[in-house]
Design a protein around this motif. Structure first.
Motif, PDB file in Angstrom:
ATOM      1  N   LYS A 127       0.952  -1.367  -0.299  1.00  0.00           N
ATOM      2  CA  LYS A 127       0.282   0.271  -0.235  1.00  0.00           C
ATOM      3  C   LYS A 127       0.849   1.555   0.480  1.00  0.00           C
ATOM      4  O   LYS A 127       1.686   1.458   0.958  1.00  0.00           O
ATOM      5  N   TYR A 128       0.165   1.878  -1.216  1.00  0.00           N
ATOM      6  CA  TYR A 128       0.566   3.892  -0.308  1.00  0.00           C
ATOM      7  C   TYR A 128       0.547   4.681   0.943  1.00  0.00           C
ATOM      8  O   TYR A 128      -0.411   4.271   1.479  1.00  0.00           O
ATOM      9  N   GLN A 129       1.512   4.883   1.592  1.00  0.00           N
ATOM     10  CA  GLN A 129       1.219   5.526   2.666  1.00  0.00           C
ATOM     11  C   GLN A 129       2.217   6.808   2.862  1.00  0.00           C
ATOM     12  O   GLN A 129       2.419   7.827   2.649  1.00  0.00           O
ATOM     13  N   PRO A 130       1.327   7.276   3.600  1.00  0.00           N
ATOM     14  CA  PRO A 130       1.178   9.675   3.798  1.00  0.00           C
ATOM     15  C   PRO A 130       3.285   9.511   4.395  1.00  0.00           C
ATOM     16  O   PRO A 130       4.037   8.475   4.692  1.00  0.00           O
ATOM     17  N   ILE A 131       4.040  10.420   3.625  1.00  0.00           N
ATOM     18  CA  ILE A 131       5.269  11.069   3.940  1.00  0.00           C
ATOM     19  C   ILE A 131       5.681  12.371   4.074  1.00  0.00           C
ATOM     20  O   ILE A 131       4.257  12.870   3.032  1.00  0.00           O
ATOM     21  N   ASP A 132       5.920  12.436   4.540  1.00  0.00           N
ATOM     22  CA  ASP A 132       6.129  14.403   4.625  1.00  0.00           C
ATOM     23  C   ASP A 132       6.912  14.924   3.459  1.00  0.00           C
ATOM     24  O   ASP A 132       7.830  13.255   3.133  1.00  0.00           O
ATOM     25  N   TRP A 133       6.435  15.679   2.958  1.00  0.00           N
ATOM     26  CA  TRP A 133       7.554  16.686   1.872  1.00  0.00           C
ATOM     27  C   TRP A 133       9.407  16.472   2.000  1.00  0.00           C
ATOM     28  O   TRP A 133       9.986  15.842   1.503  1.00  0.00           O
ATOM     29  N   ASP A 134      10.076  16.869   2.991  1.00  0.00           N
ATOM     30  CA  ASP A 134      11.199  16.631   3.378  1.00  0.00           C
ATOM     31  C   ASP A 134      11.916  15.526   3.520  1.00  0.00           C
ATOM     32  O   ASP A 134      12.806  15.599   2.804  1.00  0.00           O
ATOM     33  N   ASN A 135      10.956  13.759   3.768  1.00  0.00           N
ATOM     34  CA  ASN A 135      11.306  12.992   4.003  1.00  0.00           C
ATOM     35  C   ASN A 135      11.388  12.539   2.305  1.00  0.00           C
ATOM     36  O   ASN A 135      11.798  11.311   2.180  1.00  0.00           O
ATOM     37  N   ALA A 136      10.338  11.775   2.012  1.00  0.00           N
ATOM     38  CA  ALA A 136      10.793  12.252   0.191  1.00  0.00           C
ATOM     39  C   ALA A 136      11.653  12.978  -0.295  1.00  0.00           C
ATOM     40  O   ALA A 136      12.305  11.362  -1.251  1.00  0.00           O
ATOM     41  N   PHE A 137      12.145  14.378  -0.292  1.00  0.00           N
ATOM     42  CA  PHE A 137      13.145  14.843  -1.037  1.00  0.00           C
ATOM     43  C   PHE A 137      14.284  14.074  -1.018  1.00  0.00           C
ATOM     44  O   PHE A 137      15.365  13.574  -1.505  1.00  0.00           O
ATOM     45  N   ALA A 138      14.666  13.636   0.762  1.00  0.00           N
ATOM     46  CA  ALA A 138      15.246  13.350   0.923  1.00  0.00           C
ATOM     47  C   ALA A 138      15.892  11.474   0.339  1.00  0.00           C
ATOM     48  O   ALA A 138      17.072  11.139  -0.133  1.00  0.00           O
ATOM     49  N   LEU A 139      14.230  10.326   0.095  1.00  0.00           N
ATOM     50  CA  LEU A 139      14.569   9.310  -0.451  1.00  0.00           C
ATOM     51  C   LEU A 139      14.420   9.270  -1.648  1.00  0.00           C
ATOM     52  O   LEU A 139      15.866   8.679  -2.425  1.00  0.00           O
ATOM     53  N   ILE A 140      14.547  10.396  -2.197  1.00  0.00           N
ATOM     54  CA  ILE A 140      14.825  10.484  -3.892  1.00  0.00           C
ATOM     55  C   ILE A 140      16.196  10.856  -3.358  1.00  0.00           C
ATOM     56  O   ILE A 140      17.271  10.206  -4.413  1.00  0.00           O
ATOM     57  N   ALA A 141      16.982  12.473  -3.092  1.00  0.00           N
ATOM     58  CA  ALA A 141      18.110  12.234  -2.893  1.00  0.00           C
ATOM     59  C   ALA A 141      19.246  11.761  -2.586  1.00  0.00           C
ATOM     60  O   ALA A 141      20.033  10.708  -3.438  1.00  0.00           O
ATOM     61  N   HIS A 142      18.900  10.539  -1.684  1.00  0.00           N
ATOM     62  CA  HIS A 142      19.735   9.064  -1.045  1.00  0.00           C
ATOM     63  C   HIS A 142      19.972   8.228  -2.194  1.00  0.00           C
ATOM     64  O   HIS A 142      20.652   7.993  -2.894  1.00  0.00           O
ATOM     65  N   HIS A 143      18.619   8.363  -2.906  1.00  0.00           N
ATOM     66  CA  HIS A 143      18.681   6.944  -4.695  1.00  0.00           C
ATOM     67  C   HIS A 143      19.080   7.937  -5.559  1.00  0.00           C
ATOM     68  O   HIS A 143      20.494   7.313  -5.889  1.00  0.00           O
ATOM     69  N   LEU A 144      19.427   8.589  -6.105  1.00  0.00           N
ATOM     70  CA  LEU A 144      20.537  10.044  -7.052  1.00  0.00           C
ATOM     71  C   LEU A 144      22.050   9.680  -6.602  1.00  0.00           C
ATOM     72  O   LEU A 144      22.695   9.909  -7.622  1.00  0.00           O
ATOM     73  N   ASN A 145      22.066  10.334  -5.090  1.00  0.00           N
ATOM     74  CA  ASN A 145      23.613  10.112  -4.978  1.00  0.00           C
ATOM     75  C   ASN A 145      24.130   9.188  -4.861  1.00  0.00           C
ATOM     76  O   ASN A 145      25.186   9.076  -4.992  1.00  0.00           O
ATOM     77  N   ALA A 146      23.286   8.111  -4.993  1.00  0.00           N
ATOM     78  CA  ALA A 146      23.556   6.490  -4.865  1.00  0.00           C
ATOM     79  C   ALA A 146      24.353   6.131  -5.800  1.00  0.00           C
ATOM     80  O   ALA A 146      24.603   4.495  -5.945  1.00  0.00           O
ATOM     81  N   LEU A 147      23.939   6.884  -6.691  1.00  0.00           N
ATOM     82  CA  LEU A 147      23.721   6.178  -7.896  1.00  0.00           C
ATOM     83  C   LEU A 147      25.755   5.978  -8.187  1.00  0.00           C
ATOM     84  O   LEU A 147      25.949   7.163  -8.869  1.00  0.00           O
ATOM     85  N   PRO A 148      25.769   5.600  -8.518  1.00  0.00           N
ATOM     86  CA  PRO A 148      27.372   5.596  -9.945  1.00  0.00           C
ATOM     87  C   PRO A 148      28.101   6.321 -10.797  1.00  0.00           C
ATOM     88  O   PRO A 148      28.889   6.712 -11.682  1.00  0.00           O
ATOM     89  N   ASP A 149      26.520   6.383 -11.591  1.00  0.00           N
ATOM     90  CA  ASP A 149      26.926   6.897 -12.787  1.00  0.00           C
ATOM     91  C   ASP A 149      25.088   7.695 -12.884  1.00  0.00           C
ATOM     92  O   ASP A 149      24.247   7.421 -13.240  1.00  0.00           O
ATOM     93  N   PRO A 150      25.788   8.727 -13.159  1.00  0.00           N
ATOM     94  CA  PRO A 150      23.850   9.734 -13.542  1.00  0.00           C
ATOM     95  C   PRO A 150      23.102   9.357 -14.044  1.00  0.00           C
ATOM     96  O   PRO A 150      21.640   9.554 -13.703  1.00  0.00           O
TER      97      PRO A 150
END
Length: 775
Positions: A127-150
């Motif tokens: 299921k989808y569950q609520p998340i606040d905006w700051d944590n949503a952006f942090a999750l995306i940033a984490h995934h993007l910055n973990a990639l070895p190649d943009p």
């Protein structure tokens, strides 16, 4: 899961004109169904007005922002869907698992209403569950910055995205390090730019609305404006009334190209009257446009040889190259081949050519009935070459007019949403923002799907749109998306893309075009660019559907700030306090946007410079170029028929219903084609039904014939006898998108060829192998 009552299914000829009382009744029912009869009416009064919002429906321009009250039936549906009182909040996602949501129709998903909070996918509960905006952006940033190649990240853009959001998005992504910018242009009008840019120096149309008042003839290729651009029909109606010739080329008889009653003309409505649209209607075969245009050019040349004075010799000499090669090609072509491939007789082709010859000023319009074919680029270059023969570019009442779909699809490309950015743009970004942008080309839409298929595309972010429904080869695309580590969708409503997700997934709800965008600096307006290069402001008037919504510029800015923390000197969050700051940066990067804030403050905005409309040709030779088109004899349908000589191979084109805008389905009726309460229909010539040994109303499965021999099918479609050339079929998308192979793309443009897929029909439930041969 509870379902709404199924609408009555029927096939019934629609005798009324396009528009008229049928459109007004549809508007009334739409507003009532969304519970916004009063709110909706008040909202519509601000559509396309100086202090109001730009209609989110399509990119057709407005005649006069300062004085007209102008919207159309499908614009009303778009506005009502956005202003609806229905909400798809956390309670909806708590009620249903994603697996349950995935079983619902595209219409049901979007009909749940406006999204109200950011949501994150929880794999344990499905299921989808609520998340606040700051944590949503942090999750995306984490995934993007973990990639070895943009280049393992993909950043999709919808054509509804504003100039401000698109500019910030491309700046953020290029600072992140990639040009992976698939967008909806890749799926619709990419061939228009690919064809016109090397030919006349610009990839946009050269005409304005004023030119429609001056044209002696308007040629409409591969377009159904009555459904897709209803406000355009008003221009065609006015042109017809003053005596202009409206010459339509379309395999289907479309009501919006035949007759129209303007709902805003009280006298016409009171008299139950209507106005003819097309003075001439040429029903060619699917994909026959290139041969038809070549036939017209051949008639022009033969008339020049016979009596002289037909070609604009002075224009050709001063402004063009390549005429002799074109003339040689036209003289060598046989009328028999042009008849065979166009589906029109020699007499019809000559008549169309004479209509062109006898008009002093000609506009040529086209839509996706031209661009979504293998030879789309060549066809567009042939149309432009036809215009060049008589100097019909760069003077009043004349020119090419590719009619775009989404309201800002053209503006997004202007802002740099392009996987193949020109060096000049990258140099300007480097100089203004003091960083070195990536220079390697990124992936387009089909390339993005292949990147995800391979496992190298790990993060997918969609700024608007409905990628999972809009793209070709549906099930292959879905598997590709599901391989991602993270999928993110910025959207106003639930759609198919949120239920076809990666291992982790986010839904980020944004403001709609009709809503007040309140930032630190006060209420904001965004800008858009229409099909004729007019740039104007759009400011919502309704309170947001939820206090938890962010604007698209704010979402992009906060995502950039989270991802590029410590790496970017751009003051992202400061910029979105006042969008005038973003527009000042746009003006620094794009010279044509000088004094952006001052010029766009004028009601109606301003027009971007179009060098070709001034007969300044920004091509290597400094001149416009004729192309000598070769009529293809080896199309996918030719190949399929050669491989299956004893079977009836059809050419299928996908189309919208009248209750639809792109992949957004507003209802189950296609009023103008007489289809009610259903969508799984296939339009076919009555004699072809008999040749198949079937009858009108039988149910069939559709199977793609492709060289990879992969099984692609769409099941249970009702045969509907229709006025369409033999050997051709039409059916709605996205239902038929599974039939479009990923490798079926336009030459030199990469656009999926959704308007020309070779297919077989079989009785429902009978496979191709079981059915045997059909002669």
């Amino acid at each position: 899961m509870p379902q709404p009552p199924a609408p009555a299914e029927k096939i019934e000829f629609y005798a009324a004109p396009a528009g008229g009382w049928g459109a007004l009744n549809s508007v009334k029912n739409t507003l009532l169904r969304h519970g916004i009869a009063i709110k909706g009416a008040k909202t519509l009064l601000s559509a396309n007005q100086p202090e109001g919002f730009d209609c989110p429906g399509c990119a057709w321009p407005d005649r006069n922002h300062a004085s007209t009250f102008e919207f159309c039936e499908n614009g009303v549906k778009a506005v009502a869907a956005e202003a609806t009182l229905r909400h798809a909040g956390p309670e909806l996602f708590a009620r249903y698992t994603v697996a349950e949501l995935a079983q619902q129709s595209d219409f049901w998903l979007e009909d749940q209403g406006r999204l109200t909070q950011p949501m994150v996918y929880d794999a344990t509960s499905d299921k989808y569950q609520p998340i606040d905006w700051d944590n949503a952006f942090a999750l995306i940033a984490h995934h993007l910055n973990a990639l070895p190649d943009p280049n393992q990240a993909i950043f999709y853009t919808s054509g509804r995205t504003s100039n401000e959001a698109a500019f910030l998005y491309q700046l953020f992504v290029r600072q992140y390090g990639t040009n992976n910018f698939p967008d909806c242009s890749n799926m619709c009008h990419e061939p228009s730019g690919s064809g016109m840019k090397p030919q006349i120096g610009v990839g946009k149309g050269t005409v304005t609305l004023h030119d429609f008042e001056l044209a002696d003839a308007i040629f409409v290729f591969g377009q159904n404006p009555g459904t897709n651009h209803p406000r355009m029909v008003g221009e065609l109606r006015a042109a017809h009334r003053r005596g202009a010739r409206i010459v339509s080329f379309n395999p289907l008889r479309e009501r919006g190209l035949e007759r129209f009653a303007d709902p805003q003309d009280t006298l016409e409505m009171a008299r139950l009257g209507s106005t003819p649209i097309s003075t001439h209607y040429f029903q060619l075969r699917v994909g026959g446009d290139l041969a038809a245009v070549k036939g017209m050019m051949k008639q022009v040349l033969e008339q020049e040889d016979a009596r002289g004075g037909v070609l604009d010799q002075a224009f050709i000499a001063e402004h063009t190259t390549g005429f002799e090669a074109l003339a040689a090609e036209l003289r060598s072509e046989s009328w028999a081949l042009l008849e065979e491939e166009s589906g029109l007789s020699e007499a019809q082709l000559r008549a169309a050519g004479d209509l062109y010859i006898n008009a002093r000023s000609v506009i040529a319009c086209w839509g996706m009935g031209i661009t979504q074919h293998k030879y789309a680029v060549q066809t567009i270059q042939a149309i432009v070459s036809l215009l060049l023969l008589r100097g019909n570019i760069g003077r009043p009442g004349a020119g090419p007019c590719p009619v775009r779909g989404h309201s800002n699809v053209q503006g997004d490309r202007t802002m740099g949403i392009w996987e193949k950015p020109p060096a000049a743009l990258l140099d300007r970004l480097r100089d203004v923002f003091d960083f070195e942008p990536p220079r390697a080309p990124g992936v387009d839409t089909v390339g993005a799907i292949r990147l995800m298929q391979s496992g190298h595309g790990k993060v997918f972010i969609g700024l608007g749109g409905n990628f999972a429904a809009a793209t070709p080869d549906t099930y292959a695309t879905w598997k590709a998306l599901q391989r991602c580590e993270l999928t993110v969708h910025v959207t106003t409503k639930l759609n198919r893309s949120q239920v076809v997700h990666g291992q982790e997934a986010l839904i980020l709800p944004c403001l709609g075009r009709t809503e007040i965008d309140l930032q630190v600096g006060g209420a904001q307006g965004v800008t858009v660019e229409d099909s004729m290069s007019m740039v104007h402001l759009s400011a919502g008037i309704n309170p947001p559907a939820s206090a938890h919504l962010l604007s698209e510029p704010a979402i992009v800015a906060r995502l950039a700030a989270a991802t590029l923390a410590g790496r970017s000197r751009v003051p992202w969050r400061w910029l979105v306090e006042d969008y005038r700051r973003i527009r000042d940066l746009i003006a620094q990067v794009f010279p044509d946007f000088y004094d952006f804030n001052q010029r766009v403050a004028v009601p109606g905005g301003f027009r971007l410079r179009n060098a070709a409309s001034e007969r300044l040709w920004e091509t290597p030779a400094g001149k416009a170029r004729f192309y000598a088109p070769v009529v293809p004899r080896d199309t996918p349908s030719h190949q399929a028929r050669a491989r299956h000589p004893h079977q009836m191979v059809f050419t299928l084109l996908s189309t919208r219903s009248h209750d639809q805008y792109n992949t957004t389905i507003y209802g189950m009726d296609d009023r103008y084609r007489g289809v009610y309460g259903q969508r799984r229909v296939v339009f076919i010539h009555r004699q072809d039904i008999h040749a198949l040994g079937m009858k009108d109303g039988d149910w069939v499965d559709i199977h793609t014939v492709w060289h990879d021999d992969q099984q692609r099918s769409a099941e249970r479609f009702r045969l509907v006898a229709y006025d369409i050339p033999r050997g051709n079929l039409a059916a709605y998308y996205p239902e038929t998108n599974p039939l479009v192979p990923l490798s079926a793309v336009a030459d030199a443009a990469g656009t999926p060829t959704s308007k020309s897929i070779p297919v077989l029909l079989r009785p429902h439930g009978v496979g191709v192998a079981q059915a045997g041969s059909h002669v």
